[in-house]
Motif scaffolding. Structure first.
Motif, short mmCIF file in Angstrom:
data_model
loop_
_atom_site.label_atom_id
_atom_site.label_comp_id
_atom_site.label_asym_id
_atom_site.label_seq_id
_atom_site.Cartn_x
_atom_site.Cartn_y
_atom_site.Cartn_z
N CYS A 40 -27.43 -29.20 78.49
CA CYS A 40 -27.17 -30.44 78.26
C CYS A 40 -26.41 -30.20 77.51
CB CYS A 40 -28.24 -31.08 77.10
SG CYS A 40 -29.45 -31.51 77.66
N ASP A 41 -24.78 -30.22 78.06
CA ASP A 41 -23.92 -30.72 78.00
C ASP A 41 -23.08 -30.93 76.19
OD1 ASP A 41 -21.01 -29.80 78.01
OD2 ASP A 41 -20.35 -31.98 78.30
N PRO A 42 -22.52 -30.22 75.57
CA PRO A 42 -21.75 -28.60 75.79
C PRO A 42 -22.71 -28.09 75.25
CG PRO A 42 -21.80 -30.00 73.61
CD PRO A 42 -22.21 -30.87 74.28
N LEU A 43 -24.19 -28.04 74.90
CA LEU A 43 -25.19 -26.68 75.06
C LEU A 43 -25.79 -25.87 75.81
CD1 LEU A 43 -27.52 -28.61 72.21
CD2 LEU A 43 -25.53 -27.40 70.90
N GLY A 58 -37.61 -40.53 80.49
CA GLY A 58 -36.96 -39.54 79.83
C GLY A 58 -36.17 -39.27 78.62
N LEU A 59 -36.84 -40.06 77.93
CA LEU A 59 -36.54 -40.54 75.98
C LEU A 59 -36.66 -39.19 75.00
CD1 LEU A 59 -36.06 -44.48 76.34
CD2 LEU A 59 -33.55 -42.55 76.76
N ALA A 60 -37.20 -38.51 75.45
CA ALA A 60 -38.27 -37.04 74.75
C ALA A 60 -37.36 -35.91 74.64
CB ALA A 60 -39.55 -37.39 74.85
N ALA A 61 -36.08 -36.30 75.62
CA ALA A 61 -35.94 -34.46 75.81
C ALA A 61 -34.79 -34.45 74.36
CB ALA A 61 -33.88 -35.37 77.14
N THR A 62 -35.98 -33.58 73.33
CA THR A 62 -35.17 -33.31 72.22
C THR A 62 -33.85 -32.15 72.30
OG1 THR A 62 -36.92 -32.46 71.73
CG2 THR A 62 -35.84 -31.58 70.53
N PRO A 63 -33.53 -32.37 73.46
CA PRO A 63 -32.66 -30.65 73.87
C PRO A 63 -31.61 -31.74 73.54
CG PRO A 63 -33.69 -29.82 75.09
CD PRO A 63 -34.97 -31.12 74.36
N THR A 105 -24.85 -37.23 77.54
CA THR A 105 -24.30 -36.08 77.70
C THR A 105 -25.67 -36.26 78.92
OG1 THR A 105 -25.26 -33.46 77.87
CG2 THR A 105 -27.18 -35.17 76.69
N THR A 106 -25.89 -34.92 79.80
CA THR A 106 -26.65 -34.72 80.71
C THR A 106 -28.15 -33.87 80.49
OG1 THR A 106 -24.66 -35.07 82.16
CG2 THR A 106 -26.28 -34.74 83.41
N VAL A 107 -29.30 -34.52 81.11
CA VAL A 107 -29.91 -33.83 81.32
C VAL A 107 -30.42 -33.06 82.35
CG1 VAL A 107 -32.94 -33.61 80.70
CG2 VAL A 107 -31.51 -35.03 79.25
N THR A 108 -30.61 -31.60 82.65
CA THR A 108 -30.36 -30.75 83.23
C THR A 108 -32.03 -30.67 84.34
OG1 THR A 108 -29.93 -28.49 82.64
CG2 THR A 108 -27.97 -30.23 83.62
N THR A 109 -32.79 -30.32 83.18
CA THR A 109 -34.05 -30.27 83.58
C THR A 109 -35.14 -31.32 82.77
OG1 THR A 109 -33.51 -27.91 82.52
CG2 THR A 109 -36.17 -28.37 82.84
N ALA A 110 -36.16 -31.36 83.52
CA ALA A 110 -37.14 -33.09 83.40
C ALA A 110 -37.74 -32.21 82.39
CB ALA A 110 -37.56 -32.57 84.65
N PRO A 111 -37.99 -32.53 80.75
CA PRO A 111 -38.27 -32.52 80.30
C PRO A 111 -39.49 -33.23 79.78
CG PRO A 111 -37.51 -34.69 79.88
CD PRO A 111 -36.75 -33.99 81.03
#
Lengths: 133, 380
Positions: free
Chosen positions: B190-193, B129-134, A65-71
């Motif tokens: 986050c594709d597909p969401l 960047g590995l804590a991106a829950t969505p 997937t692609t992360v578009t917003t900085a977490p």
């Protein structure tokens, strides 16, 4: 001997090596499962008999997937790729992926590379790993 | 013969954004309402369990302190999205064991906007960047679509259904219907969401008074089961959000474990359930919950959507409250918010959201830990 600051450092010690590139994991002496990151116990059977190993640098894409917003707490640029790569050891790793790519397909062969994540305040380049086609 | 536990009172503080109101204020509001309905005051209950993940040290004590109700044991419980349900499970167990006759259970949260920050993740994992829950949710959604033949259109249908239900819920944050076009046109997170397919972390509180049931009473709502389970080792894609795992298709997820135990304890099966409140952190999460809870077989989600079975007026409505997609998710309160909804449904007082003739309801949460809960309520 050399007081110059290191020009690069990993985002965290003990996660990966650069030469040759590879993630650092453990293999359980009892159940043979591999784990990442390194741990003193096996997360599959609880054994304390684990051996440090370097994991394969090549793998197979199992999700992306692609992360578009900085977490929160993130130090790098957006957008960035995020996915699952299966290693030949039978382990699936949650990982950053190279810049989102239309070529991503289920089962695509990918390879690990060490990349710059961002620059720290002292000018040091912080490095991390990612997988790319 | 097991001890029957009845729901003696319910209370809820609306879920949303409340500038200037503290998490303690919201907890007080929900607790006061539940105690009043149960007719219970100081000395009337022997323990309190408070579910919260972000409210901090002794959060439950602050609420009961404000009401001059301290002195009894007060235990704060953190179990991620299942915190409130975990509190309920412990309270029910204490009553069944004969330790207490009446126990107060409440949950509350006041969360910052945006992606949830969790101390679960090491700082380096956030930095990398590995804590991106969505993104985890998105990988799980992608897998569900790939393996079941569902499409983003089906995800949008779940959002449309829940937001339509939420219009009638005065305690929901979003009370406006959305169209499938609006959902599919909202920002890709986050594709597909897309944005409208993800619930919003927010603020709120809910409370329930549990009491040992004496004699029999028509119309009484009792707790048929309250189960909490965690994940088994291995899954790479579960709510445990590990950094690695194995191919997990053969590992039962914690929601399935909790559902099996809850059905067994209640002596019923999925076909006996009239109304469901399930975890819809994202639209794909709800569709996954349907199969995990045994409401449909893998791959049957589209035919359930086509038939309208999960919508109000359908065979077995899911998330008549509007779900987390309408209410938002205050972690510690969300599970008890579901219980409040089901009690209203079983009492027949849910107004335009009423599921006609509902006698058995099931509530489900799953989240960080991983923790999964299934609670089954019945009306006698």
């Amino acid at each position: 001997m050399n007081d110059l600051p290191a020009s690069t450092r990993p985002v965290h010690e003990g996660l990966f090596q650069s030469d040759p590139p590879g993630l650092l994991g453990t293999r359980c002496d009892d159940c043979s499962q591999h784990a990442f990151p390194r741990a003193t116990t096996c997360p599959y059977c609880g054994s304390e008999r684990v051996t440090d190993v370097a994991l394969s640098a090549s793998g197979t894409l199992r999700g992306w997937t692609t992360v578009t917003t900085a977490p929160p707490g993130y130090g790098g640029a957006v957008p960035y790729g995020f996915g699952i790569v299966e290693l030949p050891e039978g382990l699936r790793v949650i990982t950053r992926l190279a810049t989102p790519d239309q070529r991503f397909t289920y089962g695509l062969p990918v390879r690990l590379q060490i990349v710059a994540l961002h620059d720290a305040e002292d000018g040091t380049t912080i490095e991390t790993w990612e997988f790319a086609p | 013969m097991s001890v029957d536990v009845e729901i003696a009172g319910i209370g809820i503080h609306p879920f949303g954004r409340f500038e200037g109101r503290t998490v303690t204020d919201m907890g007080v509001s929900a607790v006061r309402a539940a105690l009043a309905e149960a007719g219970v005051g100081r000395g009337g209950f022997q323990a309190a369990f408070c579910g919260t993940a972000y409210a901090g040290v002794a959060a439950g004590h602050k609420v009961l302190g404000a009401l001059a109700l301290t002195g009894i044991p007060i235990v704060d419980i953190e179990a991620g999205c299942a915190s409130g349900a975990a509190a309920l499970q412990l309270a029910a167990g204490a009553i069944r064991a004969g330790q207490h006759d009446c126990v107060l259970v409440f949950g509350m949260e006041k969360m910052p906007k945006g992606i949830i920050r969790s101390s679960f993740f090491e700082p380096w994992r956030e930095e990398a960047g590995l804590a991106a829950t969505p993104a985890y949710f998105a990988l799980r959604a992608q897998r569900l679509l790939r393996e079941s033949g569902l499409t983003p259109d089906d995800l949008a249908r779940v959002v449309v259904k829940n937001r339509r239900h939420g219009v009638h819920n005065p305690n929901a944050m979003f009370r406006k219907e959305v169209t499938a076009e609006e959902v599919l046109g909202s920002r890709l997170v986050c594709d597909p969401l897309r944005l409208f397919m993800l619930c919003s972390p927010n603020e709120g509180a809910a409370a329930v008074v549990l009491r040992r049931a004496a004699g029999s009473s028509a119309g009484r709502v009792t707790l048929a089961s309250a189960v909490l389970r965690s994940h088994l080792p291995g899954s790479v894609l579960g709510e445990a959000t590990p950094l690695s795992g194995i191919d997990d298709s053969a590992i039962p997820p914690p929601s399935t474990l909790a559902a099996r135990d809850a059905y067994e304890e209640a002596g019923i099966g999925p076909d006996d359930v009239d109304v469901v409140e399930c975890q819809d952190t994202d639209a794909a999460r709800e569709l996954l919950a349907w199969e995990e809870l045994g409401l449909c077989a893998r791959g049957e989600q589209r035919s359930v959507l086509d038939a309208g079975d999960a919508a109000l007026g359908g065979r077995r409505p899911v998330n008549p409250s509007g779900g987390l997609l309408s209410k938002g998710e205050p972690l510690g309160a969300s599970g008890l918010g579901q219980v409040v909804e089901l009690v209203e449904q079983l009492r027949g007082i849910a107004g335009p959201r009423q599921v006609e003739g509902a006698r058995t309801g099931l509530a489900h949460t799953v989240g960080r830990g991983a923790n999964a809960s299934v609670t089954i309520l019945t009306r006698s």
